[in-house]
Design a protein around this motif. Structure first.
Motif: not given
Length: 525
Positions: A75-79, A81-86, A100-104, A107-113
C-alpha cells in the motif's frame, strides 16, 4: 469539508462526494487521491464516480485503496507512486482522513516540511512565472517543478487601462490561479520570505523550506501605496483613483464618465515602474472621452511626472506631443506627488526649482495616481539583491552573477529593460532554456535583447505602439508599411483590444512562444 494540510503539496480529508470536487478545485488542489476501497460504506460514492467528477473539474485522480487497520508495504509503495505522478497540491481522502495520513507517512511523504525538493522552483506565479513554467514543462516532461505563489487570483494587468477606459469589464482580466498552473507543476500556495542560496533553499512565510536544483525568481514589484501619506485612505473616494489596482480601475471609468469639467490630475512617480506608459494612457483615454462629450474645453488636465521627459525613448515623443497639444494637457516635469488629502481634494507635489525643491499644493476634482514601486521586501533584504534592490542578473542571460543556479525575470529583476508584460513574454523562453541548461550542469544557451513593448493608447481606437530594447533601440515586430510604431495606428488598437488578450491567456501562459522563440547564443545576427 475539514482539510488537514500535511505538507505544501499534500492535504487529507474525510470522505468526499462528487459535489465537493468543485470546491476542492477552487481551493487550488490539482489532484484527488482516494484511499478508501469501494463498498466500504453503504453510502460512499465509487472511485469511478469520484474520478469522473475530478476529471470534469480539470483535476487528476488516483485510486489507491487500502484497508483500515491492515496497511501493508505494498500500500505504501502504491501511495508513493501515486504521489510522484500526480500534480500538486493533492487532496487525499478516506473515511476519516486518518488512513490517508498514515499511508502518506509510510510512503515517506511526511519528511520534514523544509526538505521538499524540486528540480526547478519558481518564486512567483504571475505572468513571468507561469509562462516560464509552461515553457519548461513543454521542453522536459516529468521534470519536478514547483511554483511558490500565495494568490488565488491571477490578473491580466495590461487590461486594467482598458477597464479604466470603459473598454473591458474588470472580470475579463481575472482568472483563478489554479486553472493556470501548467499540468504537472506543483503549486505551493504560500509566500516566500527569504533565500538561502548557499543551501539552495527558499524559506516560506511559515518557516517551511523548499530546496531546488535551479531557482527562478519572478515575484513582481511592490506597489508602495503607503509611501504617499494620505493616499491609501483616499483611494476609491473623493475622486482619487488608480488603474494600478483591479478594484479601482472600474472607479476610474465611473469618474471619467461622470466628470463634467474641472481639474484632473494624472501622476507618475520616479522610475522604475511597471508599464511606464500606463500613467499617460489613463490620461489620453480620459481626455478623448471628454473630447467626444464636448467638455474637454471645461477641463484643466495636468500631468505631473517625477521624470524629466514625457517618454524615455525619443522616437515616440513627437506623436505623444501631438496629443498633448490636441488635448490641452499641462505638462509638469520634475513634479513628484508626496502627499494627498482626499476630503479636501488637495495634492501636494515636490517640484524641482533650480537647485532647490519647493512644495506645491494643487486642488483637484479627480486625480489618477500611480504609486512608487520597488522590489518586494524579501528580495531587497536578500543576498540576491543588486544595489537597486531588485534581483541582480546578467542583462543578456538573466542569470545571477554570483549564483549560477539562480535566474530572474519580469518586474523583479535588475535588467534595465522596460518592466512590461511584453518583456516578460520575451524573457520567459530564454530563462526556460537557460534553467534547463543549468540543471544539466551547462552554461546559458540563450540571450535576451531587452525587448519591451508599451502600447500607448492615445485615443479610443488608436495606439502608438512603442517597441524597443536595451538602450532605447527600436525593435518593431511588424514592417513599417503595416504598423509604424512611431505614429498612432488603428491596427495597433486592434492588437491590444482583440489580439493580445487571447495571446496572453492561450499563448504565453500555455508555453506557446509565438514570435518569442529564444535567441540562442551564437545564432544572433
Amino acid at each position: 469539508m475539514a482539510i488537514k494540510q500535511l505538507t505544501p503539496t499534500l492535504s487529507v480529508t474525510a470522505q468526499l462526494t462528487p459535489a465537493d470536487i468543485a470546491q476542492a478545485a477552487a481551493m487550488g488542489f490539482r489532484a484527488i487521491l482516494c484511499n478508501r476501497p469501494d463498498g466500504e460504506g453503504a453510502d460512499q460514492p465509487t472511485a469511478g464516480e469520484m474520478g469522473a467528477a475530478a476529471r470534469a473539474a480539470g483535476l487528476d485522480f488516483a485510486y489507491v485503496p487500502a484497508v483500515a487497520g491492515a496497511l501493508t508495504d505494498a500500500d505504501a509503495i502504491a501511495m508513493r507512486a501515486a504521489l510522484d505522478s500526480l500534480p500538486g497540491p493533492v487532496l487525499a481522502y478516506c473515511r476519516s482522513g486518518a488512513r490517508a495520513e498514515t499511508l502518506a507517512e509510510m510512503a515517506g511523504a511526511l519528511v520534514r516540511q523544509d526538505a521538499a525538493h524540486y528540480d526547478v522552483v519558481i518564486v512567483g506565479g504571475g505572468s513571468a512565472g507561469i509562462a516560464t513554467a509552461a515553457s519548461i514543462v513543454k521542453r522536459r516532461r516529468g521534470i519536478r517543478l514547483a511554483i511558490i505563489e500565495p494568490s488565488e487570483a491571477h490578473y491580466y494587468q495590461p487590461g486594467w487601462t482598458m477597464v479604466g477606459a470603459g473598454v473591458f469589464d474588470s472580470g475579463f482580466t481575472r482568472r483563478e490561479e489554479a486553472r493556470l498552473i501548467p499540468r504537472g507543476v506543483t503549486w505551493i500556495k504560500a509566500s516566500a520570505s527569504a533565500f538561502l542560496p548557499d543551501e539552495k533553499q527558499v524559506v516560506l512565510h511559515d518557516d517551511r523550506r523548499v530546496s531546488y536544483g535551479v531557482l527562478i525568481v519572478c515575484p513582481g514589484v511592490k506597489l508602495d501605496w503607503n509611501a504617499i501619506p494620505g493616499l491609501s485612505e483616499a483611494l476609491g473616494n473623493d475622486g482619487v483613483t488608480s488603474n494600478y489596482r483591479y478594484d479601482l480601475a472600474p472607479y476610474t471609468n465611473r469618474l471619467v464618465k461622470q466628470f463634467k469639467g474641472g481639474r484632473a490630475l494624472f501622476t507618475q512617480p520616479p522610475m522604475p515602474i511597471k508599464c511606464a506608459g500606463a500613467p499617460q494612457k489613463a490620461m489620453y483615454l480620459s481626455c478623448h472621452r471628454w473630447e467626444k462629450a464636448g467638455m474637454l474645453g471645461n477641463c484643466d488636465v495636468q500631468f505631473h511626472t517625477a521624470g524629466a521627459v514625457l517618454f524615455g525613448v525619443p522616437a515616440y515623443v513627437p506623436a505623444l506631443m501631438d496629443y498633448v497639444r490636441r488635448y490641452g494637457i499641462n505638462l509638469n516635469f520634475g513634479s513628484k506627488l508626496v502627499e494627498i488629502d482626499g476630503p479636501s481634494k488637495t495634492a501636494i507635489f515636490e517640484q524641482a526649482d533650480g537647485d532647490s525643491v519647493r512644495r506645491v499644493a494643487e486642488r483637484f476634482d479627480m486625480i489618477h495616481v500611480v504609486p512608487p514601486q520597488m522590489a518586494p521586501d524579501f528580495i531587497r533584504h536578500s543576498p540576491l539583491a543588486a544595489a537597486s534592490g531588485f534581483v541582480e542578473v546578467d542583462e543578456a542571460t538573466l542569470r545571477h552573477p554570483r549564483y549560477p543556479d539562480i535566474y530572474a525575470l519580469g518586474d523583479a529583476c535588475s535588467a534595465s529593460n522596460a518592466k512590461t508584460m511584453a518583456a516578460a513574454r520575451k524573457q520567459a523562453p530564454v530563462v526556460a532554456v537557460n534553467a534547463l541548461a543549468a540543471l544539466d550542469g551547462q552554461p546559458p544557451v540563450a540571450i535576451y535583447d531587452g525587448y519591451g513593448s508599451c502600447p500607448l493608447t492615445v485615443e479610443a481606437g488608436k495606439i502608438v505602439l512603442a517597441e524597443f530594447g536595451y538602450g532605447g533601440k527600436l525593435m518593431p515586430s511588424f514592417p513599417n508599411w503595416l504598423i509604424d510604431g512611431t505614429r498612432p495606428s488603428r491596427l495597433s488598437w486592434l492588437l491590444k483590444d482583440t489580439i493580445l488578450p487571447p495571446v496572453y491567456w492561450n499563448g504565453m501562459l500555455k508555453g506557446r512562444e509565438w514570435m518569442v522563440k529564444p535567441c540562442l547564443i551564437g545564432a544572433q545576427s
